[in-house]
Design a protein around this motif. Structure first.
Motif, mmCIF file in Angstrom:
data_model
loop_
_atom_site.group_PDB
_atom_site.id
_atom_site.type_symbol
_atom_site.label_atom_id
_atom_site.label_comp_id
_atom_site.label_asym_id
_atom_site.label_seq_id
_atom_site.Cartn_x
_atom_site.Cartn_y
_atom_site.Cartn_z
ATOM 1 N N VAL A 136 0.835 -1.205 0.000
ATOM 2 C CA VAL A 136 0.000 0.000 0.000
ATOM 3 C C VAL A 136 0.869 1.254 0.000
ATOM 4 O O VAL A 136 0.655 2.197 -0.779
ATOM 5 C CB VAL A 136 -0.950 -0.009 1.209
ATOM 6 C CG1 VAL A 136 -1.687 1.322 1.328
ATOM 7 C CG2 VAL A 136 -1.943 -1.153 1.104
ATOM 8 N N VAL A 137 1.876 1.268 0.876
ATOM 9 C CA VAL A 137 2.758 2.441 0.968
ATOM 10 C C VAL A 137 3.556 2.610 -0.317
ATOM 11 O O VAL A 137 3.726 3.733 -0.813
ATOM 12 C CB VAL A 137 3.699 2.291 2.189
ATOM 13 C CG1 VAL A 137 4.721 3.424 2.211
ATOM 14 C CG2 VAL A 137 2.907 2.285 3.485
ATOM 15 N N SER A 138 4.071 1.493 -0.873
ATOM 16 C CA SER A 138 4.839 1.578 -2.120
ATOM 17 C C SER A 138 3.987 2.131 -3.254
ATOM 18 O O SER A 138 4.436 2.978 -4.039
ATOM 19 C CB SER A 138 5.382 0.195 -2.495
ATOM 20 O OG SER A 138 6.278 -0.282 -1.518
ATOM 21 N N ASN A 139 2.729 1.662 -3.352
ATOM 22 C CA ASN A 139 1.845 2.168 -4.403
ATOM 23 C C ASN A 139 1.524 3.640 -4.195
ATOM 24 O O ASN A 139 1.465 4.420 -5.151
ATOM 25 C CB ASN A 139 0.558 1.347 -4.444
ATOM 26 C CG ASN A 139 0.797 -0.083 -4.902
ATOM 27 O OD1 ASN A 139 1.766 -0.362 -5.614
ATOM 28 N ND2 ASN A 139 -0.064 -1.000 -4.506
ATOM 29 N N ALA A 140 1.323 4.019 -2.936
ATOM 30 C CA ALA A 140 0.985 5.410 -2.647
ATOM 31 C C ALA A 140 2.131 6.354 -2.964
ATOM 32 O O ALA A 140 1.920 7.484 -3.420
ATOM 33 C CB ALA A 140 0.568 5.549 -1.174
ATOM 34 N N LEU A 141 3.371 5.893 -2.744
ATOM 35 C CA LEU A 141 4.542 6.735 -2.974
ATOM 36 C C LEU A 141 5.180 6.500 -4.339
ATOM 37 O O LEU A 141 6.240 7.068 -4.628
ATOM 38 C CB LEU A 141 5.583 6.494 -1.872
ATOM 39 C CG LEU A 141 5.130 6.820 -0.440
ATOM 40 C CD1 LEU A 141 6.244 6.535 0.558
ATOM 41 C CD2 LEU A 141 4.700 8.291 -0.331
ATOM 42 N N GLY A 142 4.555 5.666 -5.157
ATOM 43 C CA GLY A 142 5.071 5.437 -6.499
ATOM 44 C C GLY A 142 6.299 4.557 -6.558
ATOM 45 O O GLY A 142 7.000 4.535 -7.579
ATOM 46 N N HIS A 143 6.559 3.812 -5.512
ATOM 47 C CA HIS A 143 7.728 2.936 -5.484
ATOM 48 C C HIS A 143 7.315 1.538 -5.956
ATOM 49 O O HIS A 143 7.446 0.552 -5.244
ATOM 50 C CB HIS A 143 8.295 2.881 -4.061
ATOM 51 C CG HIS A 143 9.655 2.259 -3.971
ATOM 52 N ND1 HIS A 143 10.811 2.934 -4.262
ATOM 53 C CD2 HIS A 143 10.053 1.015 -3.630
ATOM 54 C CE1 HIS A 143 11.854 2.161 -4.092
ATOM 55 N NE2 HIS A 143 11.421 0.974 -3.712
ATOM 56 N N ASN A 144 6.825 1.481 -7.178
ATOM 57 C CA ASN A 144 6.301 0.210 -7.699
ATOM 58 C C ASN A 144 6.493 0.098 -9.203
ATOM 59 O O ASN A 144 5.698 -0.541 -9.888
ATOM 60 C CB ASN A 144 4.817 0.076 -7.344
ATOM 61 C CG ASN A 144 3.985 1.216 -7.931
ATOM 62 O OD1 ASN A 144 4.544 2.196 -8.439
ATOM 63 N ND2 ASN A 144 2.679 1.098 -7.869
ATOM 64 N N LEU A 145 7.556 0.695 -9.702
ATOM 65 C CA LEU A 145 7.726 0.775 -11.147
ATOM 66 C C LEU A 145 8.355 -0.474 -11.743
ATOM 67 O O LEU A 145 8.142 -0.768 -12.922
ATOM 68 C CB LEU A 145 8.581 2.005 -11.492
ATOM 69 C CG LEU A 145 7.993 3.352 -11.033
ATOM 70 C CD1 LEU A 145 8.936 4.483 -11.392
ATOM 71 C CD2 LEU A 145 6.622 3.583 -11.657
ATOM 72 N N THR A 146 9.141 -1.177 -10.974
ATOM 73 C CA THR A 146 9.804 -2.379 -11.469
ATOM 74 C C THR A 146 9.530 -3.541 -10.535
ATOM 75 O O THR A 146 9.018 -3.355 -9.415
ATOM 76 C CB THR A 146 11.327 -2.171 -11.579
ATOM 77 O OG1 THR A 146 11.861 -1.934 -10.269
ATOM 78 C CG2 THR A 146 11.661 -0.977 -12.470
ATOM 79 N N GLU A 147 9.886 -4.725 -10.993
ATOM 80 C CA GLU A 147 9.700 -5.915 -10.162
ATOM 81 C C GLU A 147 10.508 -5.804 -8.877
ATOM 82 O O GLU A 147 10.054 -6.220 -7.805
ATOM 83 C CB GLU A 147 10.123 -7.152 -10.959
ATOM 84 C CG GLU A 147 9.739 -8.472 -10.310
ATOM 85 C CD GLU A 147 8.237 -8.718 -10.298
ATOM 86 O OE1 GLU A 147 7.783 -9.520 -9.473
ATOM 87 O OE2 GLU A 147 7.525 -8.083 -11.113
ATOM 88 N N LYS A 148 11.702 -5.269 -8.975
ATOM 89 C CA LYS A 148 12.548 -5.099 -7.793
ATOM 90 C C LYS A 148 11.882 -4.159 -6.794
ATOM 91 O O LYS A 148 11.842 -4.440 -5.593
ATOM 92 C CB LYS A 148 13.913 -4.560 -8.201
ATOM 93 C CG LYS A 148 14.876 -4.309 -7.049
ATOM 94 C CD LYS A 148 16.229 -3.855 -7.576
ATOM 95 C CE LYS A 148 17.213 -3.610 -6.432
ATOM 96 N NZ LYS A 148 16.862 -2.445 -5.625
#
Length: 995
Positions: free
Chosen positions: A625-637
Motif C-alpha cells: 500500500v505504501v509503495s503504491n501510494a509513494l510510487g515505489h512500484n515501477l519495477t519488479e525489484k
C-alpha cells in the motif's frame, strides 16, 4: 412495606441485618471466588478455542499461499532442499518430525536444531511428569483431606496437589519418590544431549565458514597495530603459509559518512532512473532539503554519486597508503637480515628471527616482545599518527583490534586458545561474529571503557530488576478476583452481577503479566548496548538471553510466587498466626493454577499467531500500500523489495532465539521443574505445549526462517547451564515446602538428590562446556588434510573482515550499471564497455564468487556474481559471469533463473561451451529433456572430448525415451572423461576448476 388499605409494616432491621449480610457474603463469594479448577477451565475455554481457530485457518491457507508459508521454496535466494516437499494439508504435522537433525543443522542452522532439541527434551520430561501423576494423583486425592478440612470448596485441581496433604502426613514421601524419578531422568537426558550437541557443534565448527577460520584480537599494543606486524607475529607462530588475511581496524569516520551518504543516494538514483525509463517522465526534485531550486533528478543524482565514488576511491587510496607507510616504519621485520660481525671483522647475514630466538631463551619473554625491541618508538609513532588524525580530521588511525583469518583449522583453534601476551588484556583472542554482524563502532574500544560499560549495564539491569518488581508484584497480588475487588472496589458490583465479567477478571492478571514479559526484551536490549559488544545487538544475542532468562525466573516466577502467596495467606495468618507454616505450605503448591494460566496465555496465542505469520503478512500488505501510494512500484525489484523498513515476504525476519528461549521456554521449563511433582496436572499442560511448540517450530525452521545470525548453538550451552541451575533451585523449593508441611522424612530424603544434582552440575562445568567451545585438534588435522587434498585456496577468506567502508570504491545503480551521463542522455540502445577499473572489479567479484562456490556458500556466490554482472554486464568476461551465476542458481534450485542466465551467456558468447552444458543441466532439472539433449549436443559440437557432457546427454535421452516410449536409443559406451573428472550435476560447483 405497604400492605392493603394503606397499612404499613416495618421490617426489624436489627433482627434481619445479620441474615442480609450473610446472603451478601454468599453472593459475593459465589460470584468472585473462583476455584483453581474454575480458573484453569476459564483460561482454557478462552485461549484454546482461539488457538484452534488460528490453527485451522493456518491449515486452510498454508497450501494456497506458499510465498507466505513456504518462502524457503518460493524464493530462489532462500531455497533449501529440505523445504522442497511441503507435504499435505495435515501430513506435515508428523512429516516434519522425520527431518533429521543433520538436515536441520545444515539447512536451517545450528541454533534451529538446538531449539528443536530443547523443545523435544521438554516433551520427554513432561512425559515423566505424566508418569509420576499416575501414582501422585491417587496419593494426594485419597490420602489427603487438607482442602476439605480447611473448609475449602470442592476443587479437583487442589485435591490432586501437595496442598491436599495435611501437616506431617507421611504420604508426602511419594512426592520425594517422584522428584527422584523426574530429576534423575533430567540428568540422564542432559548427559545424552551433551553427546548429541558435541557431535553437531564440532560438525558446525568444521564447516568452511569465515568465522571458523578467523579470530578477533582485541587489546593490540601500539607496536602491533599494523597489518604487517600482526601477520608477522602469526607467521612466526604457525608458519608463513598460515596467515590468509589480516585487517587491523581503522578509525575512518569521514569515509564512513561518505559511504553512508552514497548508500542513501543509490536508491534515489535507481528510482529516478525507473521513473525516466518506465514512465517516460523526467523526475525532478528540489535541492537543499526540498527548499532549493528544482533540478532533474537523474543527472543531479548521477553527478553526486560520481563525485562520491571519486572521493571515496581517493580516500581509500590515501588510507591504504598511510597504512602501508606505517607498516614500513614499524621496527625490524622478521624477514629482514641483520648484520652480525664475524671473527675476521666481516659481516655475516643473520636472520632477525634467530636473534629473537636467542633473546627468547636468555630473557624468557614472549615471542611478541622479543621481536619488537623498539616498542617505545612504535608507541610514540602510533600515538603521533592517531593524534594527527584526530586533530586534522583525517582518517586512518589504527584501532587496538584486528581480525585475523588463518589458512587452516588447526592454527585457528590453537590461536584462539593461546595466551598471546604477558599483559592480561593485550592480544585477547575470541571467536568473531559473522562479517555482516560486526559492530564496527565498538571494535577497538579500550578495556577500561568496556569494563565501565559492563558495570553500567550490570547496575542498570539491577535497577530495572528492582523497579520491575513493583508492577509484577502488584499484578501477582490480584491474581484472584477477591484480591482484585479489594484493590479496586468499584469492580465489586459488576463482578457480583455478571458471571462473564468475573471470569474475565480472573484471566486479567496472567494476561497483563504476559504483556510485561513481552516488553522486557526491549529494555534489556537497550541496556546491553553499554557493554561494547563487537556483535550487533539483536534479539538473539547470548547476552540478551542470559539476562532475560535470569530476569524471567526472578521476576515472573519468584516474585509472582512470593507476592501471590503472601497476598493469599496474609489474612489467614493474621487471624491465626500459629498456622503460618501450614498456610504457606498449602499456598505454594496452589500457585500452580496461576502459572498454568500464564503458560497457556503465553504459548497458545503466540503459537497460533506465529504459524499464521500475521505480522509478516500484514507488514507485506502495508508495504504494498505504501509503495503504491509513494510510487515505489515501477519495477519488479521495487514491488518486491523491503521499503521504509516494511519487509517483503521474500525477506523474512530472522527468528529471535535469544528472546523466545529466554522469556518463554525458560519459564515453561521452570514451571515444569517446580510444579511437576507438587501439582501433577501441570505436566499435562506442559506436555501439550511443548509438543505443539516442537511441531510448530520444526515447521517454521524448515519452511520459513532463513539462517541469519547462527551462533552455532551457543544459546544451547547457556540454556543447559541455566537448566541445571534451575533444577537445583526447584529441588530446594520442594525441600522447603516439604519441611514447612512438617514431613521431615520426605524433606530429608530430598537432601541426597540435591547434593547429587549439584555434583552433576560441577562435573559438567569442569570439562563438558569447554569441549564444545573448540574443535579438537585431531579433527582439525583431518579436515585440514581433506581441504588440502581438495585444493582449497584462501581466496574466499580475503577481505571478509575488511571494514565495509573500505570495500567498494565504486557503486553504481543496479538498474543502470553503466550509469547515465551527467546530462541525463542515455545511449540509443548501446551498452558501454566498462573501464579497466570496472572490469578488474568485476573479475574480483567473480573470483570471490568462485571461492564461495568451492566452500558451498551458494547464496554468497550468487551475490558476488550478480555484482560482477552489475559492474560489467556486457564486458569481455560478462558471458562467464552469467554462466557462473547460473551454476550458483542451479545449486540453489532456481533452475528457471539458471536457464535464463545461460541463454544470456550464450547470447554474449555463442561458443562458450560451459554455458551450453549448464543450460542442459537447467533444462534437464526442469524436465525439458529434449531441450537438454539439444544443449548437450551443442556443447559436444564445441568440444567433442567432453565425456561428462556426453554421459549426461545419454541420461537425458534415456529420460526422453522413457517419456515418449517411441524409440529406443542404442549407444556405444564411451569413457572420455576430461582432466577434471566426470561432470556431475549433483557435485557441480565443488571444484573451482569448474569456473
Amino acid at each position: 412495606n405497604s400492605g392493603t388499605m394503606g397499612e404499613i409494616h416495618y421490617l426489624d432491621l436489627d433482627e434481619q441485618l445479620p441474615q442480609l449480610r450473610l446472603l451478601q457474603d454468599y453472593n459475593t463469594t459465589a460470584a468472585s471466588s473462583l476455584t483453581d479448577t474454575e480458573v484453569i477451565r476459564s483460561t482454557v475455554a478462552v485461549y484454546v478455542p482461539i488457538f484452534v481457530a488460528l490453527f485451522l485457518l493456518f491449515l486452510l491457507v498454508r497450501p494456497c499461499h506458499p510465498q507466505a508459508y513456504n518462502p524457503k521454496k518460493s524464493f530462489p535466494a532462500l531455497r533449501v532442499p529440505v523445504a522442497e516437499d511441503p507435504h499435505g494439508r495435515l501430513s506435515w504435522m508428523w512429516e516434519v518430525f522425520d527431518v533429521p537433525y543433520e538436515d536441520i543443522r545444515e539447512q536451517c542452522g545450528m541454533d534451529a536444531a538446538s531449539t528443536v532439541r530443547i523443545l523435544e527434551m521438554g516433551v520427554k520430561l513432561s512425559l515423566v511428569g505424566v508418569f509420576n501423576s499416575l501414582f501422585l494423583a491417587p496419593v494426594y486425592s485419597l490420602m489427603g483431606d487438607a482442602v476439605a478440612a480447611a473448609g475449602g470448596e470442592d476443587d479437583p485441581v487442589k485435591a490432586v496437589s501437595l496442598s491436599n496433604l495435611e501437616q506431617g502426613q507421611s504420604a508426602a514421601v511419594a512426592t520425594t519418590v517422584a522428584a527422584y524419578i523426574f530429576f534423575v531422568a533430567l540428568m540422564h537426558w542432559v548427559d545424552k544431549d551433551f553427546e548429541w550437541f558435541t557431535y553437531h557443534r564440532h560438525a558446525f565448527l568444521s564447516k568452511r565458514r569465515v568465522q571458523n577460520y578467523s579470530l578477533f584480537l582485541s587489546g593490540l599494543p601500539p607496536e602491533m597495530q599494523t597489518n604487517g606486524a600482526v601477520e608477522e607475529y602469526f607467521a612466526g607462530c604457525f608458519g608463513d603459509d598460515a596467515v590468509a588475511d589480516v585487517h587491523v581496524a581503522l578509525v575512518i569516520p569521514n569515509l564512513e559518512k561518505k559511504v553512508a551518504k552514497r548508500k542513501a543516494l543509490i536508491p534515489k538514483l535507481e528510482h529516478a532512473i525507473n521513473v525516466l525509463t518506465v514512465k517516460g517522465e523526467t523526475p525532478m526534485h528540489k535541492t537543499k532539503f526540498g527548499v532549493g531550486e528544482r533540478v532533474e533528478s537523474v543527472p543531479a543524482y548521477s553527478k553526486e554519486n560520481e563525485d562520491l565514488n571519486e572521493d571515496i576511491s581517493k580516500d581509500i587510496d590515501c588510507i591504504n597508503a598511510m597504512h602501508l607507510e606505517r607498516d614500513r616504519c614499524k621496527g625490524t621485520s622478521l624477514e629482514e637480515d641483520v648484520e652480525a660481525p664475524t671473527a675476521d671483522g666481516t659481516a655475516e647475514p643473520l636472520l632477525a628471527a634467530e636473534t629473537a630466538s636467542e633473546v627468547q631463551k636468555d630473557v624468557g619473554t614472549t615471542l611478541l616482545d622479543s621481536v619488537r625491541p623498539a616498542a617505545l618508538a612504535d608507541t610514540v609513532l602510533s600515538g603521533a599518527v592517531f593524534i594527527k588524525t584526530m586533530i586534522a580530521g583525517e582518517d586512518g588511525a589504527p584501532r587496538n583490534a584486528a581480525f585475523v583469518s588463518l589458512s587452516n583449522l588447526t592454527s585457528t583453534n590453537l590461536a584462539r586458545q593461546a595466551v598471546h601476551n604477558q599483559e592480561p588484556w593485550f592480544c585477547v583472542p575470541t571467536e568473531p561474529p559473522m562479517p555482516d554482524l560486526v559492530n564496527w563502532k565498538n571494535v577497538g574500544r579500550s578495556n577500561a571503557s568496556k569494563q565501565i560499560g559492563e558495570l553500567i549495564s550490570l547496575a542498570l539491569t539491577t535497577l530495572l530488576c528492582i523497579f520491575w518488581t513493583i508492577p509484577v508484584g502488584v499484578v501477582a497480588s490480584f491474581s484472584s478476583v477477591d484480591k482484585l475487588t479489594e484493590l479496586l472496589p468499584f469492580l465489586k458490583a459488576p463482578v457480583q452481577n455478571y458471571e462473564w465479567f468475573a471470569n474475565f477478571m480472573a484471566l486479567l492478571a496472567p494476561l497483563i503479566l504476559v504483556v510485561f514479559i513481552s516488553l522486557l526484551p526491549y529494555f534489556i536490549l537497550a541496556i546491553i548496548k553499554f557493554e561494547g559488544l563487537i556483535e550487533i545487538e539483536t534479539m538473539q544475542h547470548p547476552s540478551l538471553f542470559s539476562k532475560l532468562a535470569a530476569f524471567t525466573i526472578i521476576q515472573t516466577f519468584f516474585i509472582s510466587t512470593i507476592a501471590g502467596t503472601i497476598s493469599q495467606t496474609l489474612n489467614d495468618v493474621w487471624k491465626d498466626p500459629s498456622k503460618v507454616l501450614q498456610t504457606v505450605s498449602a499456598a505454594l503448591p496452589a500457585r500452580s493454577a496461576y502459572f498454568i494460566q500464564i503458560i497457556v496465555v503465553q504459548n497458545f496465542l503466540s503459537l497460533g499467531i506465529e504459524l499464521l505469520r500475521i505480522s509478516p503478512v500484514v507488514t507485506n500488505a502495508l508495504r504494498k500500500v505504501v509503495s503504491n501510494a509513494l510510487g515505489h512500484n515501477l519495477t519488479e525489484k521495487e514491488r518486491n523489495e523491503t521499503f521504509l523498513g516494511l519487509r517483503s515476504l521474500d525477506d523474512p525476519q530472522e527468528y529471535y532465539f535469544g528472546r523466545e528461549i529466554g522469556s518463554k521456554i525458560i519459564l515453561l521449563q521452570m514451571v515444569l521443574y517446580v510444579y511437576g511433582c507438587m501439582a501433577p496436572i501441570t505436566s499435562y499442560f506442559t506436555l501439550i505445549i511443548f509438543g505443539l511448540l516442537a511441531m510448530g517450530y520444526r515447521h517454521q525452521f524448515i519452511y520459513v526462517y532463513p539462517i541469519a545470525n547462527d551462533s552455532g548453538g551457543k544459546l544451547w550451552i547457556n540454556f543447559q547451564r541455566l537448566s541445571i541451575t534451575y533444577a537445583i533451585v526447584a529441588e530446594i523449593i520442594l525441600f522447603v515446602v516439604l519441611t514447612l508441611k512438617a514431613t521431615f522424612v520426605a524433606a530429608g530424603l530430598m537432601v541426597p538428590l540435591i547434593v547429587c544434582t549439584i555434583l552433576f552440575d560441577l562435573y559438567f562445568k569442569r570439562r563438558h562446556y569447554s569441549v564444545t567451545r573448540y574443535l579438537p585438534l585431531g579433527d582439525c588435522a583431518v579436515h585440514d588434510h581433506c581441504n588440502e587434498s581438495q585444493g582449497m585456496t584462501n581466496e574466499w577468506l580475503k577481505d571478509a573482515y575488511l571494514q565495509p567502508a573500505l570495500k567498494e570504491r565504486v557503486v553504481l545503480p543496479q538498474n543502470c550499471p553503466e550509469i547515465v551521463s551527467v546530462s541525463g542522455q542515455r545511449g540509443q540502445g548501446q551498452r558501454t564497455t566498462p573501464s579497466g577499473d570496472e572490469g578488474a572489479m568485476a573479475d574480483d567479484y567473480k573470483e570471490k564468487g568462485n571461492s564461495y562456490m568451492s566452500s558451498k556458500e551458494y547464496e554468497l556466490a550468487l551475490e558476488q556474481y550478480s555484482r560482477a554482472i552489475d559492474m560489467s554486464p556486457s564486458g569481455p568476461s560478462a558471458h562467464i559471469y552469467y554462466s557462473n551465476r547460473a551454476a550458483a542458481l542451479s545449486r540453489l534450485g532456481d533452475y528457471d533463473a539458471a536457464v535464463e542466465d545461460c541463454k544470456k551467456s550464450i547470447e554474449l558468447e555463442p561458443t562458450y561451451e560451459k554455458a551450453h552444458v549448464r543450460l542442459g543441466l537447467g533444462l534437464f532439472s526442469r524436465g525439458d529433456y529434449q531441450g537438454a539433449v539439444a544443449a548437450y549436443e551443442k556443447a559436444l559440437d564445441l568440444n567433442p572430448t567432453n565425456g561428462d557432457c556426453f554421459n549426461y546427454m545419454i541420461r537425458a535421452k534415456e529420460r526422453l525415451g522413457a517419456e515418449t516410449r517411441e524409440e529406443s536409443i542404442e549407444v556405444e559406451p564411451r569413457n572420455v572423461c576430461g582432466d577434471g573428472g566426470c561432470w556431475d550435476p549433483e557435485n557441480f560447483g565443488k571444484s573451482q576448476s569448474s569456473f
